[in-house]
Write an enzyme that holds these catalytic residues in place. Structure first.
Site, mmCIF file in Angstrom:
data_model
loop_
_atom_site.group_PDB
_atom_site.id
_atom_site.type_symbol
_atom_site.label_atom_id
_atom_site.label_comp_id
_atom_site.label_asym_id
_atom_site.label_seq_id
_atom_site.Cartn_x
_atom_site.Cartn_y
_atom_site.Cartn_z
ATOM 1 N N GLU A 114 -13.946 21.318 -3.768
ATOM 2 C CA GLU A 114 -12.649 20.898 -4.320
ATOM 3 C C GLU A 114 -12.341 19.500 -3.814
ATOM 4 O O GLU A 114 -12.924 19.043 -2.843
ATOM 5 C CB GLU A 114 -11.525 21.824 -3.809
ATOM 6 C CG GLU A 114 -11.649 23.236 -4.280
ATOM 7 C CD GLU A 114 -10.789 24.186 -3.460
ATOM 8 O OE1 GLU A 114 -9.824 23.726 -2.812
ATOM 9 O OE2 GLU A 114 -11.103 25.380 -3.456
ATOM 10 N N LYS A 116 -10.017 16.860 -1.800
ATOM 11 C CA LYS A 116 -9.127 16.953 -0.649
ATOM 12 C C LYS A 116 -7.907 16.092 -0.961
ATOM 13 O O LYS A 116 -7.968 14.870 -0.899
ATOM 14 C CB LYS A 116 -9.835 16.466 0.616
ATOM 15 C CG LYS A 116 -9.015 16.685 1.860
ATOM 16 C CD LYS A 116 -9.855 16.438 3.099
ATOM 17 C CE LYS A 116 -9.147 16.751 4.393
ATOM 18 N NZ LYS A 116 -7.784 16.318 4.518
ATOM 19 N N ASP A 118 -4.495 14.199 -0.657
ATOM 20 C CA ASP A 118 -3.899 13.515 0.491
ATOM 21 C C ASP A 118 -2.379 13.584 0.378
ATOM 22 O O ASP A 118 -1.733 12.681 -0.136
ATOM 23 C CB ASP A 118 -4.368 12.056 0.492
ATOM 24 C CG ASP A 118 -4.106 11.385 1.819
ATOM 25 O OD1 ASP A 118 -3.728 12.091 2.774
ATOM 26 O OD2 ASP A 118 -4.266 10.154 1.898
ATOM 27 N N TYR A 226 -4.375 25.615 -3.412
ATOM 28 C CA TYR A 226 -5.822 25.767 -3.243
ATOM 29 C C TYR A 226 -6.253 26.895 -2.309
ATOM 30 O O TYR A 226 -7.403 26.954 -1.897
ATOM 31 C CB TYR A 226 -6.438 24.447 -2.770
ATOM 32 C CG TYR A 226 -5.700 23.793 -1.606
ATOM 33 C CD1 TYR A 226 -5.584 24.433 -0.382
ATOM 34 C CD2 TYR A 226 -5.132 22.539 -1.752
ATOM 35 C CE1 TYR A 226 -4.918 23.833 0.666
ATOM 36 C CE2 TYR A 226 -4.464 21.932 -0.705
ATOM 37 C CZ TYR A 226 -4.356 22.584 0.502
ATOM 38 O OH TYR A 226 -3.696 22.001 1.538
ATOM 39 N N LYS A 313 -14.855 13.407 4.408
ATOM 40 C CA LYS A 313 -13.871 12.363 4.113
ATOM 41 C C LYS A 313 -14.561 11.102 3.599
ATOM 42 O O LYS A 313 -15.590 10.677 4.129
ATOM 43 C CB LYS A 313 -13.083 12.019 5.385
ATOM 44 C CG LYS A 313 -12.307 13.234 5.924
ATOM 45 C CD LYS A 313 -10.823 13.045 5.803
ATOM 46 C CE LYS A 313 -10.229 12.619 7.106
ATOM 47 N NZ LYS A 313 -8.800 12.344 7.011
ATOM 48 N N CYS A 407 6.959 -23.653 14.405
ATOM 49 C CA CYS A 407 7.559 -22.644 13.526
ATOM 50 C C CYS A 407 7.740 -23.212 12.113
ATOM 51 O O CYS A 407 8.328 -24.283 11.946
ATOM 52 C CB CYS A 407 8.908 -22.204 14.087
ATOM 53 S SG CYS A 407 9.761 -21.050 13.000
ATOM 54 N N CYS A 410 11.799 -23.357 11.460
ATOM 55 C CA CYS A 410 12.767 -24.197 12.161
ATOM 56 C C CYS A 410 12.106 -25.352 12.916
ATOM 57 O O CYS A 410 12.795 -26.175 13.521
ATOM 58 C CB CYS A 410 13.608 -23.356 13.123
ATOM 59 S SG CYS A 410 12.680 -22.813 14.562
ATOM 60 N N CYS A 425 8.224 -17.819 18.033
ATOM 61 C CA CYS A 425 9.123 -18.960 17.929
ATOM 62 C C CYS A 425 10.258 -18.682 18.920
ATOM 63 O O CYS A 425 10.936 -17.660 18.807
ATOM 64 C CB CYS A 425 9.669 -19.074 16.510
ATOM 65 S SG CYS A 425 11.093 -20.181 16.448
ATOM 66 N N CYS A 431 16.900 -19.984 14.575
ATOM 67 C CA CYS A 431 15.842 -19.911 13.561
ATOM 68 C C CYS A 431 16.285 -18.898 12.481
ATOM 69 O O CYS A 431 16.438 -17.710 12.775
ATOM 70 C CB CYS A 431 14.537 -19.492 14.240
ATOM 71 S SG CYS A 431 13.159 -19.362 13.121
HETATM 72 S S1 IVH Z 1 -8.173 24.462 2.450
HETATM 73 C C1 IVH Z 1 -8.308 27.046 6.352
HETATM 74 N N1 IVH Z 1 -8.379 22.817 0.404
HETATM 75 O O1 IVH Z 1 -6.557 19.223 4.358
HETATM 76 C C2 IVH Z 1 -8.456 26.058 5.261
HETATM 77 N N2 IVH Z 1 -7.205 22.043 2.332
HETATM 78 O O2 IVH Z 1 -7.808 19.072 7.157
HETATM 79 C C3 IVH Z 1 -7.199 25.712 4.579
HETATM 80 N N3 IVH Z 1 -6.255 19.794 2.084
HETATM 81 O O3 IVH Z 1 -4.402 21.247 6.207
HETATM 82 C C4 IVH Z 1 -7.177 24.426 3.884
HETATM 83 N N4 IVH Z 1 -6.942 19.445 0.031
HETATM 84 O O4 IVH Z 1 -3.470 20.090 4.136
HETATM 85 C C5 IVH Z 1 -7.909 22.984 1.662
HETATM 86 N N5 IVH Z 1 -8.605 21.516 -1.507
HETATM 87 C C6 IVH Z 1 -8.134 21.671 -0.264
HETATM 88 C C7 IVH Z 1 -7.387 20.672 0.394
HETATM 89 C C8 IVH Z 1 -6.940 20.895 1.707
HETATM 90 C C9 IVH Z 1 -6.267 18.941 1.054
HETATM 91 C C10 IVH Z 1 -5.591 19.495 3.388
HETATM 92 C C11 IVH Z 1 -4.763 20.612 3.924
HETATM 93 C C12 IVH Z 1 -5.352 20.973 5.254
HETATM 94 C C13 IVH Z 1 -6.144 19.744 5.586
HETATM 95 C C14 IVH Z 1 -7.344 20.121 6.425
#
Ligand code: IVH
Length: 622
Positions: A114, A116, A118, A226, A313, A407, A410, A425, A431
């Site tokens: 999936e 991740k 942010d 998720y 990441k 600066c 001034c 400065c 200033c």
């Molecule tokens: S699963 C025990 N799925 O990333 C596992 N987390 O570093 C539960 N996050 O705290 C998390 N996208 O806030 C999961 N597709 C995704 C995610 C996800 C973002 C975040 C989440 C979690 C952190 C983990």
């Protein structure tokens, strides 16, 4: 209509609005126009308003939010909210898969990949198909109850669809702010002279923690879910339960893949490392999860993270562009920050025109020359930074970028204190950007909270109506009316807001003064220790550095501040106006009250206090 007909009509409108919400926010396939939707909603709001006995906390009307201002309740998570093991390296993803193969020999393993997201993690609890609670991650064990705010997020169902959901379960996901909404929000903040959010994640987190859900309702947050938890889930695997959750009305990840081996996992990672820039929201990596609950259980957890999942990441994106020029900005404390103007370039979804160069050391380190081609990177800050120079692309005979000696505002000669990275400065009293900056800081929400003044400061200053912060307290309505955009009412509001600020407690006034290195925490420490500005003014370097967490740097800055006659005059004027320059009785007792009923054992040696001093402190509360 009789009561029964009204009840039926309300019910019917709620059903319709739930349906259209789902079509619009979850499926993105609206069946009616926004106008038609608004009419239905208005009808419902009217009927509910006139017939309060039919109130339902999960009515679609509740998404409008409320103005109630209250602290969030702390809630203990039923299942602790763990985080994931993180890695930036593909090798470690391979190691993750090898470990799993070793722990589960001869078993076929399915992985779910999936994105991740942010944003801000959230746990939603549903009972009998109704959203009953929404809690932030907090420290993983306990979080904030932000249910009212979460109810304003249109893609989160208040009531589930169908009937095959468990009586009780939790679903977790990520609340985020799409790019377009983030940019719009920051544009509005900029126009209002307010501080900008650094990135969409901060904006989402800040919004979720707002006290007024009616304000939250105006910010288009969104949410992907998720992770389903509960004792009576329909399937014994992650993906299948997510699909079930989709049928109950949740917005679940659209970009999700079932993978059988490491190659398929890599394909997903590589695909999204490129395609992430086309998404309308931020992601910072890919999450890989073992699908089967039975296998998840066999793999178990380490102290903090599950062994059945890992987050890969992405590295920060870089862009290459041409340096056009370097500006030197003067901050409110006189610190000089070099900022590069760049040939506009697209980076992680937004156009970048400026980048920070931090200080003169950084410019030297980069060996930056005029017209260089540079690499920019986005960190967590609003303004991206220059991380490198394409040395091969340097044109002949270009000059190195020189740091300025005077600066730009001034003309004063800049100083640089040994051991400090920034040039300053020293002309703090004359200033212009320093004076204006200090005033803007003084009136800011976290300081004296003088509503509406932030954007007005510049005009007041330019008209010569205020020369320093204390002049604010001597402004008359007639003077304010001289400014463009001010009418009777707005001028009275500003005066009232200035008057109100006289109640702001001493510790915040201490912060508002804008003394170099005196941030919110240091201001609090100083106020609690010295109790009044008079005492603080008299304190010597030794007395100052004896206070816990006050070092030489802060102490010298305070001494310098109080040795300036101009500052003493400002303080006098603030005092005469009625600004709080000493700790109030109630604050003093609340400091002591914090210790009430607690027993302290004092043993060992202490860096900042003698044992007797600490014993004295204990007696104080008796
Ligand atoms: S699963 C025990 N799925 O990333 C596992 N987390 O570093 C539960 N996050 O705290 C998390 N996208 O806030 C999961 N597709 C995704 C995610 C996800 C973002 C975040 C989440 C979690 C952190 C983990």
């Amino acid at each position: 209509m009789n009561k029964e007909q009204i009840r039926e009509k309300i019910q019917q409108l709620r059903e319709q609005l739930h349906h259209h919400n789902y079509m619009y926010y979850v499926l993105a396939q609206p069946e009616i126009t926004d106008f038609e939707y608004d009419i239905l909603l208005q009808d419902l709001l009217n009927l509910e308003h006139n017939n309060p006995e039919f109130f339902d906390p999960n009515s679609p009307s509740q998404r409008v939010g409320s103005d109630i201002n209250k602290e969030f309740k702390q809630v203990t998570h039923k299942y602790p909210m763990l985080s994931l093991g993180n890695t930036y390296s593909i090798e470690e993803v391979t190691e993750f898969e090898n470990r799993i193969k070793k722990a589960l020999p001869d078993e076929s393993i399915e992985y779910i990949c999936e994105l991740k997201y942010d944003g801000v993690a959230i746990g939603l609890t549903y009972k009998n198909g109704v959203l009953v609670q929404a809690v932030t991650r907090g420290d993983g064990a306990q979080g904030d109850d932000v249910t009212n705010n979460v109810k304003t997020i249109k893609s989160i169902p208040l009531r589930l669809r169908g009937n095959n959901f468990p009586d009780e379960f939790e679903i977790r996901g990520e609340i985020f702010l799409p790019h377009s909404s983030f940019e719009k929000m920051n544009d509005e903040k900029e126009a209002a002279g307010e501080q900008l959010f650094a990135n969409p994640r901060n904006a989402a987190a800040g919004t979720l923690k707002l006290q007024k859900s009616s304000v939250v309702a105006k910010r288009p947050l969104d949410c992907y879910l998720y992770f389903v938890l509960g004792s009576k889930l329909p399937y014994n695997s992650h993906f299948e339960n997510l699909m079930a959750a989709k049928s109950w009305g949740f917005k679940i990840p659209e970009h999700i893949a079932k993978c059988r081996n490491i190659e398929e996992i890599f394909n997903f990672i590589n695909e999204w490392d490129i395609k992430r820039y086309d998404l309308p929201f931020d992601i910072d990596g890919v999450v890989i999860k073992v699908n089967s609950y039975q296998q998840q259980e066999e793999l178990g957890f380490t102290a903090k993270t599950p062994r059945w999942a890992i987050a890969y990441k992405f590295k920060a994106e870089q862009a290459r562009t041409k340096l056009l020029s370097v500006d030197f900005q003067v901050g409110r404390t006189g610190a000089i920050t070099p900022v590069a103007n760049l040939d506009p370039v697209l980076l992680a979804g937004t156009t970048v025109k400026r980048a920070s160069l931090h200080n003169s050391d950084q410019i030297k380190l980069l060996n930056l020359h005029e017209n260089d081609f540079v690499f920019v990177e986005k960190g967590g800050e609003i303004i991206p930074k220059i991380v490198g120079v394409d040395q091969n692309a340097r044109a002949l005979n270009t000059k190195p970028i020189e740091f300025i000696t005077h600066c730009p505002e001034c003309g004063s000669e800049l100083i640089r204190v040994d051991g400090e990275a920034k040039h300053y400065c020293p002309n703090s009293n004359n200033c212009p950007p320093q004076i204006k900056g200090r005033m803007e800081h003084f009136v800011a929400r976290k300081a004296m909270n003088i509503g509406g003044a932030e954007a007005t400061i510049e005009a007041l200053f330019d008209k010569g109506l205020i020369k320093d912060i204390s002049d604010l307290y001597y402004l008359t309505k007639e003077q304010i009316l001289l400014l463009d955009r001010f009418a009777e009412k707005s001028a009275s509001n500003l005066i009232a807001s200035i008057e109100e600020s006289k109640k702001i407690p001493f510790q915040r006034v201490m912060f508002a003064l804008g003394i170099r290195f005196v941030g919110e925490t240091v201001a609090k420490t100083l106020a609690n220790h010295f109790k009044s500005i008079e005492n603080l003014k008299k304190a010597s370097i030794e007395q100052l550095t004896q206070v816990h967490e006050i070092g030489e740097r802060i102490a010298s800055s305070l001494i310098e501040y109080f040795s300036d006659e101009k500052n003493i005059q400002i303080i006098e004027k603030l005092k005469n106006a009625g600004v709080q320059l000493q700790i109030s009785q109630s604050e003093e007792s609340s400091v002591i009250k914090k210790l009430d009923g607690k027993t302290f054992v004092i043993s060992g040696t202490f860096e900042k206090h003698s044992r007797d001093e600490l014993l004295d402190l204990q007696n104080l509360k008796k």
